[in-house]
Design an enzyme around this catalytic site. Structure first.
Site, PDB file in Angstrom:
ATOM      1  N   ASP A 137       0.683  -0.981  -0.106  1.00  0.00           N
ATOM      2  CA  ASP A 137      -0.063   0.282   0.395  1.00  0.00           C
ATOM      3  C   ASP A 137       1.290   1.524   0.139  1.00  0.00           C
ATOM      4  O   ASP A 137       2.035   0.908   0.436  1.00  0.00           O
ATOM      5  CB  ASP A 137      -0.788   0.156   1.354  1.00  0.00           C
ATOM      6  CG  ASP A 137      -2.404  -0.721   1.151  1.00  0.00           C
ATOM      7  OD1 ASP A 137      -2.318  -0.750   0.409  1.00  0.00           O
ATOM      8  OD2 ASP A 137      -2.875  -1.209   2.725  1.00  0.00           O
ATOM      9  N   MET A 138       0.289   2.301  -0.178  1.00  0.00           N
ATOM     10  CA  MET A 138       1.065   3.136  -0.803  1.00  0.00           C
ATOM     11  C   MET A 138       0.426   4.671   0.196  1.00  0.00           C
ATOM     12  O   MET A 138      -0.651   4.417   0.420  1.00  0.00           O
ATOM     13  CB  MET A 138       0.989   4.905  -2.060  1.00  0.00           C
ATOM     14  CG  MET A 138       2.039   5.139  -1.550  1.00  0.00           C
ATOM     15  SD  MET A 138       3.679   4.940  -1.654  1.00  0.00           S
ATOM     16  CE  MET A 138       4.691   4.302  -2.996  1.00  0.00           C
ATOM     17  N   GLN A 172      -0.832   6.766  -6.637  1.00  0.00           N
ATOM     18  CA  GLN A 172      -1.907   8.081  -5.807  1.00  0.00           C
ATOM     19  C   GLN A 172      -1.447   9.013  -6.759  1.00  0.00           C
ATOM     20  O   GLN A 172      -0.699  10.346  -7.214  1.00  0.00           O
ATOM     21  CB  GLN A 172      -1.238   8.409  -4.611  1.00  0.00           C
ATOM     22  CG  GLN A 172      -1.350   8.125  -3.275  1.00  0.00           C
ATOM     23  CD  GLN A 172      -0.583   8.234  -2.488  1.00  0.00           C
ATOM     24  OE1 GLN A 172       0.959   8.875  -2.674  1.00  0.00           O
ATOM     25  NE2 GLN A 172      -0.592   7.470  -1.251  1.00  0.00           N
ATOM     26  N   ARG A 224      -1.533  -0.521  -8.210  1.00  0.00           N
ATOM     27  CA  ARG A 224      -3.294  -0.347  -7.844  1.00  0.00           C
ATOM     28  C   ARG A 224      -2.178   1.057  -8.610  1.00  0.00           C
ATOM     29  O   ARG A 224      -2.403   1.986  -7.851  1.00  0.00           O
ATOM     30  CB  ARG A 224      -2.963  -0.705  -6.411  1.00  0.00           C
ATOM     31  CG  ARG A 224      -4.750   0.214  -6.215  1.00  0.00           C
ATOM     32  CD  ARG A 224      -4.535  -0.480  -4.488  1.00  0.00           C
ATOM     33  NE  ARG A 224      -5.260  -1.481  -4.466  1.00  0.00           N
ATOM     34  CZ  ARG A 224      -4.059  -1.802  -3.340  1.00  0.00           C
ATOM     35  NH1 ARG A 224      -4.655  -0.930  -2.065  1.00  0.00           N
ATOM     36  NH2 ARG A 224      -4.413  -2.790  -2.065  1.00  0.00           N
ATOM     37  N   LYS A 249      -6.709   8.055  -5.977  1.00  0.00           N
ATOM     38  CA  LYS A 249      -6.253   9.057  -6.183  1.00  0.00           C
ATOM     39  C   LYS A 249      -5.881   9.076  -4.895  1.00  0.00           C
ATOM     40  O   LYS A 249      -5.230  10.859  -5.419  1.00  0.00           O
ATOM     41  CB  LYS A 249      -8.292   9.838  -5.813  1.00  0.00           C
ATOM     42  CG  LYS A 249      -9.158   9.328  -7.510  1.00  0.00           C
ATOM     43  CD  LYS A 249     -10.438   9.989  -6.874  1.00  0.00           C
ATOM     44  CE  LYS A 249     -11.342   9.672  -8.302  1.00  0.00           C
ATOM     45  NZ  LYS A 249     -12.573  10.001  -7.791  1.00  0.00           N
ATOM     46  N   GLY A 250      -6.031   8.783  -4.235  1.00  0.00           N
ATOM     47  CA  GLY A 250      -5.090   9.277  -2.855  1.00  0.00           C
ATOM     48  C   GLY A 250      -5.664   9.046  -1.602  1.00  0.00           C
ATOM     49  O   GLY A 250      -6.740  10.281  -1.890  1.00  0.00           O
ATOM     50  N   ALA A 251      -5.559   8.980  -0.261  1.00  0.00           N
ATOM     51  CA  ALA A 251      -5.946   9.474   0.595  1.00  0.00           C
ATOM     52  C   ALA A 251      -5.770  10.230   1.975  1.00  0.00           C
ATOM     53  O   ALA A 251      -6.425   9.936   3.010  1.00  0.00           O
ATOM     54  CB  ALA A 251      -6.253   7.373   1.281  1.00  0.00           C
ATOM     55  N   HIS A 267     -14.185   3.620  -5.657  1.00  0.00           N
ATOM     56  CA  HIS A 267     -15.615   3.966  -5.607  1.00  0.00           C
ATOM     57  C   HIS A 267     -16.840   4.294  -6.428  1.00  0.00           C
ATOM     58  O   HIS A 267     -17.608   4.866  -7.290  1.00  0.00           O
ATOM     59  CB  HIS A 267     -16.393   4.019  -4.393  1.00  0.00           C
ATOM     60  CG  HIS A 267     -15.282   3.348  -3.363  1.00  0.00           C
ATOM     61  ND1 HIS A 267     -14.985   4.172  -2.659  1.00  0.00           N
ATOM     62  CD2 HIS A 267     -15.295   2.508  -3.117  1.00  0.00           C
ATOM     63  CE1 HIS A 267     -13.934   2.766  -1.934  1.00  0.00           C
ATOM     64  NE2 HIS A 267     -14.599   2.088  -2.489  1.00  0.00           N
ATOM     65  N   ARG A 327     -11.450   6.684   6.449  1.00  0.00           N
ATOM     66  CA  ARG A 327     -12.666   6.373   5.574  1.00  0.00           C
ATOM     67  C   ARG A 327     -14.373   7.448   5.555  1.00  0.00           C
ATOM     68  O   ARG A 327     -14.895   7.833   4.664  1.00  0.00           O
ATOM     69  CB  ARG A 327     -13.455   5.243   5.513  1.00  0.00           C
ATOM     70  CG  ARG A 327     -12.626   4.178   5.672  1.00  0.00           C
ATOM     71  CD  ARG A 327     -11.972   3.504   3.544  1.00  0.00           C
ATOM     72  NE  ARG A 327     -11.026   4.637   3.451  1.00  0.00           N
ATOM     73  CZ  ARG A 327     -10.258   4.666   3.375  1.00  0.00           C
ATOM     74  NH1 ARG A 327      -9.178   3.010   4.048  1.00  0.00           N
ATOM     75  NH2 ARG A 327      -8.883   5.523   2.822  1.00  0.00           N
TER      76      ARG A 327
END
Ligand code: FDA
Length: 304
Positions: free
Chosen positions: A133-134, A162, A181, A184-186, A224, A286
């Site tokens: 994961d980034m 991302q 993968r 967009k980036g979190a 999503h 989230r």
């Protein structure tokens, strides 16, 4: 304005060590059980099996935040190894996602790489794949450097790019041939390194998706966003990109109907299934992403 304030509140909460630590003892709360698949490997494998039976493939993520000692990192490594073994023995269709800070990246780089190698060796034994994961921008370059190092020995490892980062397009070009993968980036990143405007992020997202798909490399589109998904389908169709060269990914508990309909249409749909007692930071991120998610958090809160 209100959305921005609530985003910041949740992102700050996600980074609060005391809250994260306290939450480990609470058990899954505030509706977190809708997006976290239980606190043990057994619970997680049971969920994965149920999802597989519905035509969805999975990736498991053992949640873990703020690892600050070698002991904690070794524990996390062993947990990931056990997770791979449990998946192999259960015969489920599922790979593994890991965060390198959980394996000690902030403590000692070479120690972290050794931990990662142990995980990859186990994955290899079970013919499985591991996705790094980034995390935030501060870890981006290190993550990509370690990925390149690992790819010299292992072909069963990839990472995440991302789209909000200015560097994303260049990274995708340089990582041609490595399964990625794309997201967009979190995280909350500075305007000096990342687009802040949603339209610009979406535009860059499609740009890197197209770039990676056209390079012929296996691509996971993790979103999503129905608009992005529709554009990807159209682009793949127009450019004769076979469905075996890409997959869609969504998080466990999000847009379940859409997950099932994509699988029914014949696309590979992978569900990212987080599990473990260190759920608080994940859950807060989230909530930060989508204020509407607060509704189910409140529902969960009042139903306790
Ligand atoms: P976004 O949140 O921009 O939403 C776009 C639109 O889609 C919304 O306006 C709405 O119309 C619709 N929509 C979105 N969610 C919906 C919902 N639940 N219900 C109904 N409509 C909805 N990030 C990171 O930095 N590093 C990583 O390693 C990963 N890994 C990862 C794996 C997987 C499998 C996923 C799905 C995501 C990540 N992410 C990530 C998170 C990612 O960067 C991003 O923050 C979120 O996916 C949110 O962006 P979206 O593309 O989903 O749409």
């Amino acid at each position: 304005m209100l959305a921005e304030v609530s985003k910041n509140v949740f992102l700050h909460a996600s980074q609060n060590k005391a809250l994260n630590k306290a939450a480990k003892k609470w058990g899954l709360r505030f509706g977190a059980a809708q997006v976290v698949a239980g606190d043990t490997i057994e619970h997680a494998i049971k969920k994965v099996r149920e999802l597989n039976e519905k035509g969805l493939v999975c990736t498991l993520d053992h949640l873990g935040e703020f690892v600050s000692s070698k002991e904690e990192a070794i524990e996390a490594t062993q947990y990931n190894v056990r997770t791979l073994e449990a998946m192999g023995q259960a015969g489920v269709t599922c790979n593994l996602s890991v965060k390198m800070t959980q394996l000690g990246l902030d403590i000692d780089r070479s120690f972290c790489v050794e931990n990662m190698r142990r995980i990859l060796e186990t994955a290899k034994k079970y013919d499985n794949f591991v996705r790094i994961d980034m995390e935030d921008y501060a870890h981006c370059q290190m993550t990509l450097d370690i990925l390149r190092e690992l790819r010299k020995t292992f072909d069963n490892v990839g990472t995440v790019i991302q789209a909000y980062l200015f560097r994303a397009e260049q990274d995708v070009k340089e990582l041609k041939g490595i399964p990625l993968r794309l997201v967009k980036g979190a995280y909350q990143e500075s305007p000096t390194v990342a687009f802040q405007d949603k339209a610009q992020i979406d535009e860059n997202y499609m740009r890197i998706i197209e770039e990676h798909l056209l390079s012929g490399t296996y691509t996971a589109i993790a979103s999503h966003d129905h608009n992005i998904i529709a554009k990807v389908k159209e682009f793949a169709h127009k450019n004769n990109i076979p469905r075996t060269q890409f997959e869609f990914q969504m998080l466990y508990g999000f847009r379940t109907d859409m997950q099932l309909s994509l699988a029914k249409e014949g696309y590979t749909m992978r569900v990212y299934v987080p599990f473990g007692n260190d759920w608080f930071g994940y859950f807060m991120r989230r909530l930060a992403e989508r204020p509407q998610n607060v509704a189910f958090a409140l529902k969960g809160f009042f139903s306790k």
